[in-house]
Design a protein around this motif. Structure first.
Motif, mmCIF file in Angstrom:
data_model
loop_
_atom_site.group_PDB
_atom_site.id
_atom_site.type_symbol
_atom_site.label_atom_id
_atom_site.label_comp_id
_atom_site.label_asym_id
_atom_site.label_seq_id
_atom_site.Cartn_x
_atom_site.Cartn_y
_atom_site.Cartn_z
ATOM 1 N N ILE A 117 -31.566 -18.380 6.963
ATOM 2 C CA ILE A 117 -30.884 -18.698 5.702
ATOM 3 C C ILE A 117 -31.464 -19.976 5.093
ATOM 4 C CG2 ILE A 117 -28.661 -19.438 4.730
ATOM 5 C CD1 ILE A 117 -27.329 -17.441 6.634
ATOM 6 N N LEU A 118 -31.799 -20.962 5.947
ATOM 7 C CA LEU A 118 -32.419 -22.193 5.440
ATOM 8 C C LEU A 118 -33.736 -21.882 4.735
ATOM 9 C CD1 LEU A 118 -32.362 -25.311 5.326
ATOM 10 C CD2 LEU A 118 -33.618 -25.300 7.507
ATOM 11 N N GLU A 119 -34.529 -20.999 5.338
ATOM 12 C CA GLU A 119 -35.799 -20.617 4.715
ATOM 13 C C GLU A 119 -35.555 -19.918 3.371
ATOM 14 O OE1 GLU A 119 -39.836 -17.997 5.746
ATOM 15 O OE2 GLU A 119 -38.076 -17.936 7.073
ATOM 16 N N PHE A 120 -34.551 -19.045 3.329
ATOM 17 C CA PHE A 120 -34.240 -18.330 2.085
ATOM 18 C C PHE A 120 -33.825 -19.307 0.982
ATOM 19 C CE2 PHE A 120 -31.198 -16.295 -0.762
ATOM 20 C CZ PHE A 120 -31.897 -15.165 -1.164
ATOM 21 N N ILE A 121 -32.972 -20.275 1.313
ATOM 22 C CA ILE A 121 -32.523 -21.246 0.311
ATOM 23 C C ILE A 121 -33.703 -22.084 -0.179
ATOM 24 C CG2 ILE A 121 -31.035 -23.263 -0.086
ATOM 25 C CD1 ILE A 121 -29.077 -22.052 1.933
ATOM 26 N N GLY A 122 -34.614 -22.428 0.743
ATOM 27 C CA GLY A 122 -35.790 -23.190 0.342
ATOM 28 C C GLY A 122 -36.666 -22.430 -0.644
ATOM 29 N N LEU A 123 -36.729 -21.111 -0.476
ATOM 30 C CA LEU A 123 -37.522 -20.280 -1.390
ATOM 31 C C LEU A 123 -36.774 -19.944 -2.671
ATOM 32 C CD1 LEU A 123 -39.064 -17.797 1.233
ATOM 33 C CD2 LEU A 123 -40.241 -19.691 0.064
ATOM 34 N N HIS A 124 -35.440 -20.063 -2.641
ATOM 35 C CA HIS A 124 -34.618 -19.717 -3.801
ATOM 36 C C HIS A 124 -33.621 -20.852 -4.083
ATOM 37 C CE1 HIS A 124 -35.905 -15.923 -1.882
ATOM 38 N NE2 HIS A 124 -36.028 -15.472 -3.138
ATOM 39 N N PRO A 125 -34.107 -22.042 -4.503
ATOM 40 C CA PRO A 125 -33.195 -23.167 -4.746
ATOM 41 C C PRO A 125 -32.189 -22.821 -5.832
ATOM 42 C CG PRO A 125 -35.402 -23.602 -5.626
ATOM 43 C CD PRO A 125 -35.512 -22.368 -4.803
ATOM 44 N N GLY A 126 -30.951 -23.256 -5.602
ATOM 45 C CA GLY A 126 -29.887 -22.955 -6.543
ATOM 46 C C GLY A 126 -29.317 -21.560 -6.394
ATOM 47 N N CYS A 127 -29.601 -20.899 -5.269
ATOM 48 C CA CYS A 127 -29.058 -19.550 -5.042
ATOM 49 C C CYS A 127 -27.565 -19.621 -4.752
ATOM 50 C CB CYS A 127 -29.792 -18.867 -3.893
ATOM 51 S SG CYS A 127 -29.673 -19.746 -2.325
#
Length: 418
Positions: free
Chosen positions: A353-363
């Motif tokens: 999830i941390l990786e996903f948030i890093g790729l999609h800031p403001g998700c």
């Protein structure tokens, strides 16, 4: 385990077997008690109320594959019992052993089916000797098989522990296994046990018929030495004497040696009974419902190993040590190790999830849920987000923003990597 658990000859056995090997004392002792119980059959018994208890323990050794030395614990014990059976040749037939492959109840019953002669003088290949010792090194496979629809392995295992006749409930069934005497020694890793076990396994009476024992490799021995033949033979003589006492004249006969509690043992048992029978909550309580019957059974086995049909306080004390270790093992596996496994799963989800948030800031939380709903439950996603936000320092920050439609209600939460 408390030293009292290694009563009598068992103390010498575990000392010899672990002197120059990496075997666990617990595992060696369980293999010895299982082998002895299988070998003596149903001759020795004790009344518990209106029921009859024979020496028929089921053990489940839980430890890391290749590191806990579950298999190593069999070697010395097998040599001793092979030598003991050689001394008993002519007094009783060889014990049937089955190593691995528990998959169906029919297969288990068929291996000890009754001998039936036909009109031509032939027979069905059955036997009058219903003793069977099963060593299942891949117990996870047996658990998987037992969970399949229409598989009869679980109910059959429950029946043979109870000593009840196995007979397929099908039309024109051509066989039955009357009065089975089956002892099972299973091996499994903690991870497999936690992953494979369901509430049904615990509550149905399948797994709570097993004494669950956590085992570890106690020491490193780079060059194990073979136990001297003379030592094996000396132990085998003592085992053979105990077997002769327990089986009497005919190993195929049942209920020939009544085992009872001495007056001192009665007092000792009654004093410990309230604590022994105290109920426990949760999965541990479901797995420990048979502590009382197992304590009586193990006390009988220790008495028989001493060559007596009278259970004394030291025999009960030894059995209590096993029950206490069983209880501690269950608590450790299903509380400590289960919590650790859950934490590892949580950390794995958090990293993704941390990786996903890093790729999609403001998700948004909805974005995260949609991305991981096929891999993680909503509880796991929530737990992972809490872990990321509450770590020190926090790895994720969030901001609440008004709803895009301008309507009243909970504000939208957006996430960024710190």
């Amino acid at each position: 385990m408390d030293a009292a658990g290694y009563h009598g000859i068992l103390s010498d056995i575990v000392t010899i077997a672990t002197a120059s090997s990496e075997a666990s004392k617990i595992a060696v002792a369980a293999n010895f008690l299982g082998s002895f119980s299988a070998l003596i059959g149903r001759g020795a018994y004790q009344y518990i109320g209106d029921g009859i208890c024979h020496a028929r323990p089921f053990f489940l050794l839980v430890g890391r594959t290749g590191k806990s030395r579950k298999g190593t614990s069999e070697y010395t014990v097998r040599r001793i019992f092979d030598a003991a059976e050689a001394l008993l040749e002519g007094h009783l037939p060889p014990l049937k052993r089955h190593e691995g492959g528990l998959s169906t109840g029919e297969g288990l019953g068929w291996s000890i089916r009754d001998k039936v002669e036909d009109d031509d003088g032939g027979d069905n290949g059955g036997t009058t000797d219903k003793r069977l010792y099963v060593v299942e090194a891949e117990f996870a496979s047996a658990m998987a098989a037992a969970s399949r629809d229409k598989c009869t392995l679980s109910p059959t295992i429950r029946m043979v522990w109870d000593g009840k006749t196995i007979a397929p409930l099908v039309k024109n069934a051509a066989w039955a296994a009357t009065d089975p005497h089956v002892v099972i020694n299973g091996h499994i890793t903690a991870a497999e046990l936690l992953a494979k076990m369901t509430d049904v396994d615990a509550l149905s009476g399948f797994l709570n018929r097993f004494v669950i024992l956590h085992v570890v490799r106690p020491k490193l021995v780079p060059l194990p030495r073979r136990t001297e033949k003379e030592t094996i033979e000396n132990m085998a003589k003592q085992v053979a004497e105990a077997v002769r006492f327990a089986i009497g004249d005919d190993v195929t006969a049942g209920n020939t040696l009544a085992v009872t509690l001495s007056p001192d043992a009665v007092k000792f048992w009654c004093g410990h009974y309230p604590a022994l029978t105290a109920e426990e909550d949760g999965i541990a309580g479901a797995l420990l419902v048979r502590t009382e019957i197992y304590c009586r059974m193990l006390a009988m086995i220790f008495a028989l190993l001493d060559g007596t049909a009278l259970i004394e306080p030291p025999h009960i004390d030894a059995a209590l040590a096993w029950v206490n270790y069983w209880r501690d093992s269950v608590r450790y596996i299903f509380c400590t190790l289960a919590a650790k496994a859950e934490a590892e799963r949580l950390q794995g989800a958090a990293a993704d999830i941390l990786e996903f948030i890093g790729l999609h800031p403001g998700c948004s939380r909805t974005d995260i849920t949609n991305a991981f709903k096929n891999r993680n439950s909503s509880q796991e996603i929530a737990g992972a987000l809490n872990h990321l936000m509450n770590s020190a320092p926090p790895m994720v920050k969030f901001k609440k923003v008004p709803r895009p439609d301008g309507k009243a209600g909970s504000r939208k939460i957006l996430y960024w990597v710190t």
